[in-house]
Design a protein around this motif. Sequence first.
Motif, mmCIF file in Angstrom:
data_model
loop_
_atom_site.group_PDB
_atom_site.id
_atom_site.type_symbol
_atom_site.label_atom_id
_atom_site.label_comp_id
_atom_site.label_asym_id
_atom_site.label_seq_id
_atom_site.Cartn_x
_atom_site.Cartn_y
_atom_site.Cartn_z
ATOM 1 N N GLY A 1 0.802 -1.220 0.000
ATOM 2 C CA GLY A 1 0.000 0.000 0.000
ATOM 3 C C GLY A 1 0.833 1.268 0.000
ATOM 4 N N VAL A 2 2.045 1.199 0.596
ATOM 5 C CA VAL A 2 2.924 2.375 0.673
ATOM 6 C C VAL A 2 3.287 2.886 -0.723
ATOM 7 C CG1 VAL A 2 5.253 3.133 1.351
ATOM 8 C CG2 VAL A 2 3.864 1.825 2.936
ATOM 9 N N GLY A 3 3.577 1.957 -1.628
ATOM 10 C CA GLY A 3 3.923 2.369 -2.985
ATOM 11 C C GLY A 3 2.775 2.215 -3.954
ATOM 12 N N GLY A 4 1.605 1.834 -3.439
ATOM 13 C CA GLY A 4 0.440 1.634 -4.292
ATOM 14 C C GLY A 4 -0.570 2.764 -4.180
ATOM 15 N N ALA A 5 -1.698 2.475 -3.540
ATOM 16 C CA ALA A 5 -2.781 3.451 -3.440
ATOM 17 C C ALA A 5 -2.387 4.685 -2.633
ATOM 18 C CB ALA A 5 -4.009 2.796 -2.817
ATOM 19 N N PHE A 6 -1.415 4.540 -1.735
ATOM 20 C CA PHE A 6 -0.933 5.681 -0.939
ATOM 21 C C PHE A 6 -0.435 6.804 -1.850
ATOM 22 C CE2 PHE A 6 2.498 8.023 1.122
ATOM 23 C CZ PHE A 6 1.947 8.356 2.342
ATOM 24 N N GLN A 7 0.280 6.434 -2.913
ATOM 25 C CA GLN A 7 0.827 7.431 -3.846
ATOM 26 C C GLN A 7 -0.292 8.243 -4.494
ATOM 27 O OE1 GLN A 7 3.774 8.433 -4.183
ATOM 28 N NE2 GLN A 7 5.301 6.852 -4.538
ATOM 29 N N TYR A 8 -1.363 7.559 -4.844
ATOM 30 C CA TYR A 8 -2.518 8.237 -5.458
ATOM 31 C C TYR A 8 -3.136 9.242 -4.483
ATOM 32 C CZ TYR A 8 -7.396 8.887 -6.802
ATOM 33 O OH TYR A 8 -8.616 9.435 -7.077
ATOM 34 N N GLY A 9 -3.405 8.796 -3.272
ATOM 35 C CA GLY A 9 -4.005 9.682 -2.264
ATOM 36 C C GLY A 9 -3.127 10.877 -1.956
ATOM 37 N N ALA B 1 0.025 2.350 -9.988
ATOM 38 C CA ALA B 1 0.099 1.843 -8.617
ATOM 39 C C ALA B 1 -1.262 1.434 -8.070
ATOM 40 C CB ALA B 1 0.733 2.904 -7.720
ATOM 41 N N LEU B 2 -2.274 2.257 -8.313
ATOM 42 C CA LEU B 2 -3.603 1.979 -7.769
ATOM 43 C C LEU B 2 -4.172 0.674 -8.331
ATOM 44 C CD1 LEU B 2 -5.838 3.063 -5.917
ATOM 45 C CD2 LEU B 2 -6.757 4.307 -7.867
ATOM 46 N N ASN B 3 -4.017 0.484 -9.647
ATOM 47 C CA ASN B 3 -4.580 -0.707 -10.287
ATOM 48 C C ASN B 3 -3.803 -1.975 -9.949
ATOM 49 O OD1 ASN B 3 -6.864 0.143 -12.225
ATOM 50 N ND2 ASN B 3 -5.300 1.662 -12.595
ATOM 51 N N ILE B 4 -2.465 -1.886 -9.999
ATOM 52 C CA ILE B 4 -1.654 -3.080 -9.755
ATOM 53 C C ILE B 4 -1.673 -3.462 -8.271
ATOM 54 C CG2 ILE B 4 0.634 -4.126 -10.004
ATOM 55 C CD1 ILE B 4 1.101 -2.114 -12.322
ATOM 56 N N HIS B 5 -1.758 -2.460 -7.391
ATOM 57 C CA HIS B 5 -1.868 -2.726 -5.950
ATOM 58 C C HIS B 5 -3.081 -3.611 -5.653
ATOM 59 C CE1 HIS B 5 -2.850 -0.838 -1.731
ATOM 60 N NE2 HIS B 5 -2.724 -2.129 -1.679
ATOM 61 N N LEU B 6 -4.238 -3.235 -6.206
ATOM 62 C CA LEU B 6 -5.474 -4.007 -5.991
ATOM 63 C C LEU B 6 -5.317 -5.436 -6.506
ATOM 64 C CD1 LEU B 6 -8.086 -1.302 -6.982
ATOM 65 C CD2 LEU B 6 -8.073 -2.533 -4.814
ATOM 66 N N MET B 7 -4.724 -5.561 -7.692
ATOM 67 C CA MET B 7 -4.534 -6.872 -8.307
ATOM 68 C C MET B 7 -3.578 -7.736 -7.481
ATOM 69 S SD MET B 7 -3.356 -7.403 -12.263
ATOM 70 C CE MET B 7 -4.068 -5.833 -12.698
ATOM 71 N N ILE C 1 -8.140 -7.689 2.674
ATOM 72 C CA ILE C 1 -6.887 -7.228 2.066
ATOM 73 C C ILE C 1 -7.170 -6.280 0.895
ATOM 74 C CG2 ILE C 1 -4.797 -7.960 0.849
ATOM 75 C CD1 ILE C 1 -4.763 -8.643 3.815
ATOM 76 N N ALA C 2 -8.209 -6.573 0.115
ATOM 77 C CA ALA C 2 -8.568 -5.699 -1.015
ATOM 78 C C ALA C 2 -8.961 -4.308 -0.530
ATOM 79 C CB ALA C 2 -9.703 -6.323 -1.817
ATOM 80 N N LEU C 3 -9.563 -4.240 0.654
ATOM 81 C CA LEU C 3 -9.974 -2.945 1.211
ATOM 82 C C LEU C 3 -8.791 -2.087 1.657
ATOM 83 C CD1 LEU C 3 -13.127 -3.878 3.321
ATOM 84 C CD2 LEU C 3 -13.064 -2.385 1.326
ATOM 85 N N THR C 4 -7.617 -2.695 1.803
ATOM 86 C CA THR C 4 -6.448 -1.902 2.214
ATOM 87 C C THR C 4 -6.094 -0.831 1.187
ATOM 88 O OG1 THR C 4 -4.903 -3.501 1.239
ATOM 89 C CG2 THR C 4 -5.452 -3.785 3.567
ATOM 90 N N ALA C 5 -6.528 -1.016 -0.062
ATOM 91 C CA ALA C 5 -6.297 0.016 -1.090
ATOM 92 C C ALA C 5 -7.013 1.307 -0.710
ATOM 93 C CB ALA C 5 -6.767 -0.477 -2.450
ATOM 94 N N SER C 6 -8.252 1.184 -0.246
ATOM 95 C CA SER C 6 -9.018 2.371 0.187
ATOM 96 C C SER C 6 -8.380 3.006 1.415
ATOM 97 C CB SER C 6 -10.467 1.980 0.513
ATOM 98 O OG SER C 6 -11.076 1.402 -0.602
ATOM 99 N N THR C 7 -7.905 2.161 2.330
ATOM 100 C CA THR C 7 -7.238 2.651 3.541
ATOM 101 C C THR C 7 -5.963 3.405 3.182
ATOM 102 O OG1 THR C 7 -8.055 0.678 4.667
ATOM 103 C CG2 THR C 7 -6.409 1.981 5.823
ATOM 104 N N ALA C 8 -5.170 2.826 2.283
ATOM 105 C CA ALA C 8 -3.917 3.471 1.857
ATOM 106 C C ALA C 8 -4.178 4.794 1.161
ATOM 107 C CB ALA C 8 -3.137 2.527 0.947
ATOM 108 N N THR C 9 -5.242 4.859 0.356
ATOM 109 C CA THR C 9 -5.612 6.111 -0.317
ATOM 110 C C THR C 9 -5.963 7.181 0.708
ATOM 111 O OG1 THR C 9 -6.480 4.884 -2.218
ATOM 112 C CG2 THR C 9 -7.176 7.171 -2.008
ATOM 113 N N ALA C 10 -6.774 6.798 1.699
ATOM 114 C CA ALA C 10 -7.185 7.741 2.748
ATOM 115 C C ALA C 10 -5.980 8.236 3.551
ATOM 116 C CB ALA C 10 -8.205 7.075 3.666
ATOM 117 N N ILE C 11 -5.055 7.318 3.882
ATOM 118 C CA ILE C 11 -3.845 7.712 4.628
ATOM 119 C C ILE C 11 -2.988 8.646 3.782
ATOM 120 C CG2 ILE C 11 -1.698 6.855 5.657
ATOM 121 C CD1 ILE C 11 -3.259 4.272 6.382
#
Length: 207
Positions: free
Chosen positions: A1-9, A118-124, A138-148
């Motif tokens: 999540g650090v290098g995935g959805a977190f980057q988007y958020g 990052a967002l798409n590959i993180h989820l996958m 685990i799939a929901l961690t993408a939303s958590t990482a985005t929020a953080i």
Amino acid sequence: GVGGAFQYGLQVSIINSPAEYIKSFIHETWLKRYGSSPSEEMISLMWSFIVSIYSIGGLLGSLSAGYLSVRFGRKKAMLFTNIPALLSATLMGLSRLCGSFEMIIAGRLFSGVCGGLALNIHLMYAGECAPRKLRGLIALTASTATAIGKFVGFALGLREVLGVDALWPILMAANAPPALVQLLTLPFFPDSPRYLLIDKKDKEGCI
């Protein structure tokens, strides 16, 4: 999540704080370069480019995510997202030193590519690596990482932190640390079992 959805958020929220400083920088740079002050419309146009080109980069990244994740695997594709992240951080971090607002535009484009990938590959990757009982969680961690990521972006943008005129280039380059963290840690992670079985035909590796 650090290098995935977190980057988007992070990139979605981080652009709000230094708005006035970047507009002033565009004005100063234009004045030095052309010897005349730009109109308010021109400054607004350049600022609009800086904000909106992130979405174009995100579209390019999202369109590439499927191909890269199949061609190189989920883990290597996630590692690949750090290249545009570090490139964007370098461009935006050095923009003031180089006297170029175009570097901010290019940096935002690359950060958009990073976010889309990052967002798409993180989820996958997370979904395919998770045990069956924990897959939804685990799939929901993408939303958590985005929020953080959004929270960290707003926090860094405070005037007490990096939201001041002297430090806005460092604020814009804040996506470098999470990219470096992922670059150093992700090679030790396993690859996706689904990718190994279906795309690589490696049944032993999958098991």
